[in-house]
Design a protein around this motif. Structure first.
Motif, PDB file in Angstrom:
ATOM      1  N   ALA A  15       0.877  -1.045  -0.038  1.00 31.38           N
ATOM      2  CA  ALA A  15       0.143   0.018   0.039  1.00 31.38           C
ATOM      3  C   ALA A  15       0.773   1.231  -0.157  1.00 31.38           C
ATOM      4  O   ALA A  15       1.843   1.435   0.744  1.00 31.38           O
ATOM      5  CB  ALA A  15      -0.851  -0.222   1.315  1.00 31.38           C
ATOM      6  N   THR A  16       0.508   2.035  -0.834  1.00 31.36           N
ATOM      7  CA  THR A  16       1.162   3.501  -0.909  1.00 31.36           C
ATOM      8  C   THR A  16       0.476   4.679  -0.444  1.00 31.36           C
ATOM      9  O   THR A  16      -0.853   4.624  -1.140  1.00 31.36           O
ATOM     10  CB  THR A  16       1.950   3.564  -2.342  1.00 31.36           C
ATOM     11  OG1 THR A  16       2.727   2.543  -2.603  1.00 31.36           O
ATOM     12  CG2 THR A  16       2.654   5.246  -2.324  1.00 31.36           C
ATOM     13  N   GLY A  61      -3.218  -4.351  10.600  1.00 35.12           N
ATOM     14  CA  GLY A  61      -4.314  -3.852  11.418  1.00 35.12           C
ATOM     15  C   GLY A  61      -3.908  -3.204  12.675  1.00 35.12           C
ATOM     16  O   GLY A  61      -4.611  -2.433  13.082  1.00 35.12           O
ATOM     17  N   GLU A  62      -2.739  -3.748  13.303  1.00 39.19           N
ATOM     18  CA  GLU A  62      -2.152  -3.331  14.592  1.00 39.19           C
ATOM     19  C   GLU A  62      -1.718  -2.002  14.410  1.00 39.19           C
ATOM     20  O   GLU A  62      -1.637  -1.062  15.369  1.00 39.19           O
ATOM     21  CB  GLU A  62      -1.384  -4.307  15.126  1.00 39.19           C
ATOM     22  CG  GLU A  62      -1.996  -5.363  15.485  1.00 39.19           C
ATOM     23  CD  GLU A  62      -1.168  -6.686  16.025  1.00 39.19           C
ATOM     24  OE1 GLU A  62      -1.398  -7.130  17.254  1.00 39.19           O
ATOM     25  OE2 GLU A  62      -0.194  -7.157  15.449  1.00 39.19           O
ATOM     26  N   ALA A  64      -1.081   5.176  10.929  1.00 39.93           N
ATOM     27  CA  ALA A  64      -2.244   5.024  10.964  1.00 39.93           C
ATOM     28  C   ALA A  64      -3.219   4.956   9.587  1.00 39.93           C
ATOM     29  O   ALA A  64      -3.648   3.864   9.336  1.00 39.93           O
ATOM     30  CB  ALA A  64      -3.264   5.714  11.906  1.00 39.93           C
ATOM     31  N   ILE A  65      -2.951   5.860   8.751  1.00 42.85           N
ATOM     32  CA  ILE A  65      -3.457   5.982   7.470  1.00 42.85           C
ATOM     33  C   ILE A  65      -3.138   4.755   6.620  1.00 42.85           C
ATOM     34  O   ILE A  65      -3.870   4.057   6.028  1.00 42.85           O
ATOM     35  CB  ILE A  65      -3.316   7.168   6.784  1.00 42.85           C
ATOM     36  CG1 ILE A  65      -4.121   8.321   7.667  1.00 42.85           C
ATOM     37  CG2 ILE A  65      -3.908   7.124   5.246  1.00 42.85           C
ATOM     38  CD1 ILE A  65      -3.686   9.701   7.167  1.00 42.85           C
ATOM     39  N   SER A  66      -1.637   4.571   6.691  1.00 42.50           N
ATOM     40  CA  SER A  66      -1.297   3.542   5.917  1.00 42.50           C
ATOM     41  C   SER A  66      -1.829   2.154   6.285  1.00 42.50           C
ATOM     42  O   SER A  66      -2.045   1.121   5.530  1.00 42.50           O
ATOM     43  CB  SER A  66       0.510   3.373   5.985  1.00 42.50           C
ATOM     44  OG  SER A  66       0.771   3.015   7.278  1.00 42.50           O
ATOM     45  N   ILE A  95       4.634   7.324   1.548  1.00 43.79           N
ATOM     46  CA  ILE A  95       5.029   5.865   2.434  1.00 43.79           C
ATOM     47  C   ILE A  95       4.454   4.717   1.638  1.00 43.79           C
ATOM     48  O   ILE A  95       3.385   4.856   1.138  1.00 43.79           O
ATOM     49  CB  ILE A  95       4.148   6.256   3.702  1.00 43.79           C
ATOM     50  CG1 ILE A  95       4.640   7.262   4.672  1.00 43.79           C
ATOM     51  CG2 ILE A  95       4.403   4.903   4.773  1.00 43.79           C
ATOM     52  CD1 ILE A  95       3.741   7.298   5.997  1.00 43.79           C
ATOM     53  N   LYS A  96       5.245   3.650   1.834  1.00 42.07           N
ATOM     54  CA  LYS A  96       4.846   2.661   1.069  1.00 42.07           C
ATOM     55  C   LYS A  96       5.154   1.310   2.267  1.00 42.07           C
ATOM     56  O   LYS A  96       6.308   1.492   2.898  1.00 42.07           O
ATOM     57  CB  LYS A  96       5.682   1.953  -0.237  1.00 42.07           C
ATOM     58  CG  LYS A  96       5.417   0.740  -0.812  1.00 42.07           C
ATOM     59  CD  LYS A  96       6.277   0.555  -1.960  1.00 42.07           C
ATOM     60  CE  LYS A  96       5.699  -0.718  -2.576  1.00 42.07           C
ATOM     61  NZ  LYS A  96       6.466  -1.094  -4.019  1.00 42.07           N
ATOM     62  N   VAL A  97       4.104   0.423   2.452  1.00 46.09           N
ATOM     63  CA  VAL A  97       4.360  -0.596   3.403  1.00 46.09           C
ATOM     64  C   VAL A  97       4.095  -1.841   2.740  1.00 46.09           C
ATOM     65  O   VAL A  97       3.119  -1.901   1.802  1.00 46.09           O
ATOM     66  CB  VAL A  97       3.411  -0.618   4.576  1.00 46.09           C
ATOM     67  CG1 VAL A  97       3.707   0.637   5.404  1.00 46.09           C
ATOM     68  CG2 VAL A  97       1.854  -0.538   4.173  1.00 46.09           C
ATOM     69  N   THR A  98       4.963  -3.042   2.955  1.00 43.39           N
ATOM     70  CA  THR A  98       4.536  -4.207   2.446  1.00 43.39           C
ATOM     71  C   THR A  98       3.949  -5.372   3.489  1.00 43.39           C
ATOM     72  O   THR A  98       4.380  -5.180   4.636  1.00 43.39           O
ATOM     73  CB  THR A  98       5.645  -4.844   1.537  1.00 43.39           C
ATOM     74  OG1 THR A  98       6.964  -5.047   2.687  1.00 43.39           O
ATOM     75  CG2 THR A  98       6.163  -3.936   0.526  1.00 43.39           C
ATOM     76  N   PHE A  99       3.381  -6.305   3.199  1.00 39.24           N
ATOM     77  CA  PHE A  99       2.522  -7.157   4.141  1.00 39.24           C
ATOM     78  C   PHE A  99       2.161  -8.314   3.499  1.00 39.24           C
ATOM     79  O   PHE A  99       2.040  -8.684   2.409  1.00 39.24           O
ATOM     80  CB  PHE A  99       1.311  -6.256   4.945  1.00 39.24           C
ATOM     81  CG  PHE A  99       0.393  -5.737   3.713  1.00 39.24           C
ATOM     82  CD1 PHE A  99      -0.742  -6.477   3.781  1.00 39.24           C
ATOM     83  CD2 PHE A  99       0.572  -4.681   3.195  1.00 39.24           C
ATOM     84  CE1 PHE A  99      -1.605  -5.999   2.634  1.00 39.24           C
ATOM     85  CE2 PHE A  99      -0.291  -4.134   2.463  1.00 39.24           C
ATOM     86  CZ  PHE A  99      -1.447  -4.696   1.989  1.00 39.24           C
ATOM     87  N   SER A 100       1.975  -9.203   4.478  1.00 42.91           N
ATOM     88  CA  SER A 100       1.344 -10.783   4.020  1.00 42.91           C
ATOM     89  C   SER A 100       0.005 -10.594   3.523  1.00 42.91           C
ATOM     90  O   SER A 100      -1.059 -10.069   4.298  1.00 42.91           O
ATOM     91  CB  SER A 100       1.570 -11.782   5.124  1.00 42.91           C
ATOM     92  OG  SER A 100       0.982 -12.722   5.010  1.00 42.91           O
TER      93      SER A 100
END
Length: 824
Positions: A365-366, A424-425, A445-447, A384-389
């Motif tokens: 998600a970006t 989610g956390e 939190a938005i990410s 911001i970019k996050v990677t996740f399972s």
């Protein structure tokens, strides 16, 4: 009676981050042990990370680089500190080390426990000329002193950094501060390897704004001495003249001592240690850049060249050496941060490209948001970019490019990753909130909210590579921004249906095709996807990061001109010959997301009289481009732009009513369409010349490349592509790129094209490649025929990144809207 116990003897090899920290911790644990610290250099406990800033003059006093002198450190902690003493061998069986001093003396010392903290050595590939004067590496104080002396003794107008990592870019910034014109050469397609390309692209843009030349996907072949300087020769054959070269290619763990002693070296070629930081010999421990340790997320050994983890390892290992193995090291996920001119760039955990390499399924998600409340002055953009399972939402990594507040956010992500948190956390983290520091919904939190929507299936993500490589005739692409925004520049093939009009215009959207949505940064696309899915549209996807991410990630990276470094100029805020007496009005649009700044620009301009100037400040990085496009379509005069500290300033002169009316008439004019069927150089030249002329009038121009015409849009450097026999045969018979295009007449076995190019240069006519880039810069749309590609065995990756792929329907749709159609 008290039993007399033998005094323990602890030897430490290496006195910078890990070694010095461990020595101090050991002394705090016991006053009884004998502790000897060996350092082959002259200094201990100095700030490696501060070296570029001392060279650039940001840190003025050299002594500030040293946390401790050997004498003061030894006295405070009752240590035997021996500088300029190199440990040359270890004898584990007899538990002794051999030491050689600077004056050539050799002796041995016995130990009870031995700690290795040898660090890493800079990579110096065996390139011709690498030992020439003026070619440096930067790893220690001695390197720094040599570079500093060279700068003071020579007139360094041009500097080259080989390697676009964190240290290389920090060095580039500081050399610019020192007055040099800087070029960065990087073999990869991006700078900052730990980041994904889409995030690094924001750094590319900022470096160019600062006047730095970027030579991406270029390999150095040699260094040559020239009169008055040096020359860097590329493997491509071109050369770049310079006065100074800094090698920042990378480092290797210093394992020679350990390997000679028979200690186990791991698969990543670092010293292998267990969870207690113990080597294969139970009495020898190791920390810092030289060790490899399993990554907490993958379990695979990796090398981590960061000072923070080295200091933590040193504290733990001191406890284990003196108290026995009781403190386990949890590992590092590689949290790093760097200042690149005005930008702050940070990363932690695993980026998407690393997850792909490891074949670990992931989602990403970006988001693009403000560092604090937009209504409070000084809010800056944060990407911001996050990677996740995709299974349980476990957070894998995070990357941030911004101006303020980046450090606090990346630390929150790092802690969440190390604790095994889910996206989610992230929404459960409690953030301190006040307008100068954050928003009620913090960017972290938005990410988490965006990622949770993707994970739950509430929003189906569309990533920029998927859109770039898509066949537009197979999907419906909708721009849900306002009509005003879309007129300033949309994506090829997109239909504009503003979000607020979407419910009334559902009948215009085909139900038999997937619907792909995009907006500025992704929020309105998400809202639009909810509307469509609630009204029966099943295949609806939203472009993650919006058009901001897409434009940054797909922006071309043309090679700069190597003929003169002085051709690079930073943007200035000169008034472009505007009248000195013109009244200047100020507009502060900082903190507003697109389209906020443009809307305010339009409103403010309506209140001005012709000839007056509006100076607009905004924190949206896309604002200068949008403002220039707005001026083009409205007739107002775009004077200049400047970027400083994350604030983008544009000056615009109010046009006369006549100029505005003329621009509006041109804006409504029909476009022009060209079909290039030929592979001939002269016909391709004619096509791009006509296209550039048409685009200069402000009309929409599209070029449809079919069959042999595809040769005009092939990359010069192509990725390896697996092809069948016929495709390989066509590839062998057809021109590889524009440099091999023949002439339609007087080709003379390839002599004609070379003669033509020579005559063009001598007459000051732009080359085909320059004309092609000019067309792209003017927004000319390049469409490759999918059927022709299939027949000729041409893969999408072999064509320019800006090219879109379409079929007959794509051409016919544009032809119907065009007033001119030419077949060449």
């Amino acid at each position: 009676m008290k039993e007399n116990t033998q005094r323990k003897r602890y030897l430490i090899v290496g006195g910078v981050a890990g070694g010095a920290t461990a020595a101090a911790r050991l002394r705090r644990l016991t006053e009884e042990a004998e502790i000897i610290l060996f350092e082959k250099g002259e200094y201990i406990s100095y700030a490696n990370c501060g070296l570029p800033y001392y060279i650039g003059g940001v840190i003025e006093e050299r002594d500030r680089l040293f946390v401790q002198t050997p004498e003061a450190f030894g006295k405070r902690f009752a240590l035997d500190v021996r500088t300029q003493s190199e440990v040359t061998a270890i004898a584990p069986a007899s538990k002794q080390v051999t030491v050689r001093t600077a004056d050539g003396q050799v002796y041995t010392e016995a130990y009870d426990k031995l700690l290795l903290s040898p660090g890493a050595a800079p990579v110096r590939p065996p390139l011709p000329g690498i030992d020439l004067e003026g070619v440096f590496t930067l790893r220690n104080v001695q390197d720094t002193d040599r570079i500093k002396a060279y700068l003071s003794e020579h007139q360094v107008r041009r500097a080259v950094i080989v390697g676009g990592g964190f240290i290389g870019l920090e060095m580039a910034e500081n050399l610019v501060h020192a007055g040099a014109e800087v070029s960065v050469i990087e073999m990869a397609p991006q700078v900052m390897a730990p980041m994904d390309y889409s995030m690094a692209s924001f750094v590319h843009e900022h470096l160019r704004e600062q006047g730095v030349k970027l030579f991406l996907e270029q390999a150095v072949q040699s260094f040559e001495e020239r009169e008055g300087g040096l020359a860097v020769r590329f493997q491509s054959g071109s050369t770049l003249e310079t006065d100074l070269v800094i090698l920042s290619i990378g480092v290797r763990p210093e394992t020679r001592l350990a390997e000679a002693a028979g200690l186990r070296i791991g698969e990543a070629r670092g010293i292998e240690v267990n969870e207690y930081l113990q080597t294969s010999d139970p009495d020898i421990y190791a920390v810092g850049d030289a060790i490899e340790f399993p990554h907490p997320l993958t379990g695979k050994p990796w090398l981590n060249y960061l000072a923070g983890p080295a200091n933590r390892q040193a504290r733990l290992v001191a406890d284990n050496i003196h108290l026995g193995n009781r403190e386990r090291y949890e590992g590092s996920i590689g949290t790093a941060i760097a200042k690149v001119f005005d930008l702050t760039v940070a990363t932690t955990g695993l980026p998407a490209k690393r997850l792909r390499q490891l074949e670990i399924p992931y989602l990403s998600a970006t988001i693009h948001t403000a560092s604090h409340a937009g209504y409070y002055p000084g809010a800056r953009q944060m990407d911001i970019k996050v990677t996740f399972s995709p299974e349980d939402g476990k957070l894998y990594g995070a990357q941030i490019v911004g101006y303020e507040g980046v450090d606090t956010r990346i630390d929150q992500y790092a802690l969440a990753i190390k604790r095994g948190a889910t996206v989610g956390e992230l929404t459960e983290l409690e953030h301190a909130y006040a307008p100068p520091f954050s928003s009620a919904k913090d960017p972290v939190a938005i990410s988490g909210y965006v990622a949770s929507n993707i994970l739950s299936g509430k929003m189906l993500p569309l990533y920029w590579r998927e859109l770039r490589d898509a066949r537009l005739d197979e999907i419906t692409l909708i721009d849900v921004r306002t009509e005003y925004e879309a007129r300033l520049g949309s994506l090829p093939g997109a239909v504009n249906i503003p979000l607020d009009d979407l419910r009334e215009r559902l009948g215009e959207i085909p139900s038999d095709k997937p619907v792909w949505l995009f907006c500025g940064v992704g929020l309105r696309g998400y809202l639009a996807s909810n509307i469509l899915r609630s009204n029966g549209f099943s295949e609806v996807r939203n472009l993650i990061g919006g058009i901001k991410t897409y434009r940054a990630a797909t922006a071309p990276n043309p090679l700069p001109d190597t003929s003169s470094a002085s051709s690079v100029k930073k943007p200035s805020l000169e008034q472009a010959s505007s009248p000195a007496s013109a009244s200047v009005h100020q507009l502060n649009a900082c903190g507003l997301q697109c389209p906020g700044p443009i809307v305010q620009l339009k409103q403010a301009m309506e209140a001005l009289t012709p000839g007056e100037i509006l100076e607009v400040q905004a924190t949206d990085a896309g604002f200068p481009r949008d403002a220039e496009a707005w001026c083009h379509s409205t007739g107002h005069r775009f004077l200049s732009q400047e970027a400083k500290g994350g604030v983008y300033t544009a000056r615009i002169e109010k046009a006369s009513p006549c100029a505005i009316a003329t621009a509006q008439t041109q804006d409504g004019a029909h476009g022009k369409t060209f079909i290039l069927f030929s592979e001939d150089l002269d016909k391709a030249l004619a096509t791009f010349i006509l296209a550039n002329g048409a685009a200069a009038t402000g009309t929409k121009v599209s070029i449809f490349f079919t069959f042999w015409g595809l040769g005009a849009i092939k990359k010069a450097q192509k990725p390896p592509v697996k092809k069948d026999f016929l495709a390989r045969l066509f590839a062998w018979m057809l021109p590889s790129d524009t440099r091999q295009l023949p002439l339609s007449k007087m080709n003379f076995l390839g002599i004609g094209p070379r003669l033509m190019r020579y005559l063009m240069r001598s007459k000051g006519v732009d080359s085909l490649e320059t004309l092609r880039q000019q067309a792209l810069d003017q927004g000319v749309e390049f469409i490759a025929c999918q059927m022709s590609m299939d027949v000729l065995g041409i893969d999408r990756s072999e064509l320019l990144d800006e090219v879109t792929v379409g079929g007959v329907a794509s051409y016919m749709e544009r032809a119907e809207r065009s007033r001119v159609n030419l077949f060449i």
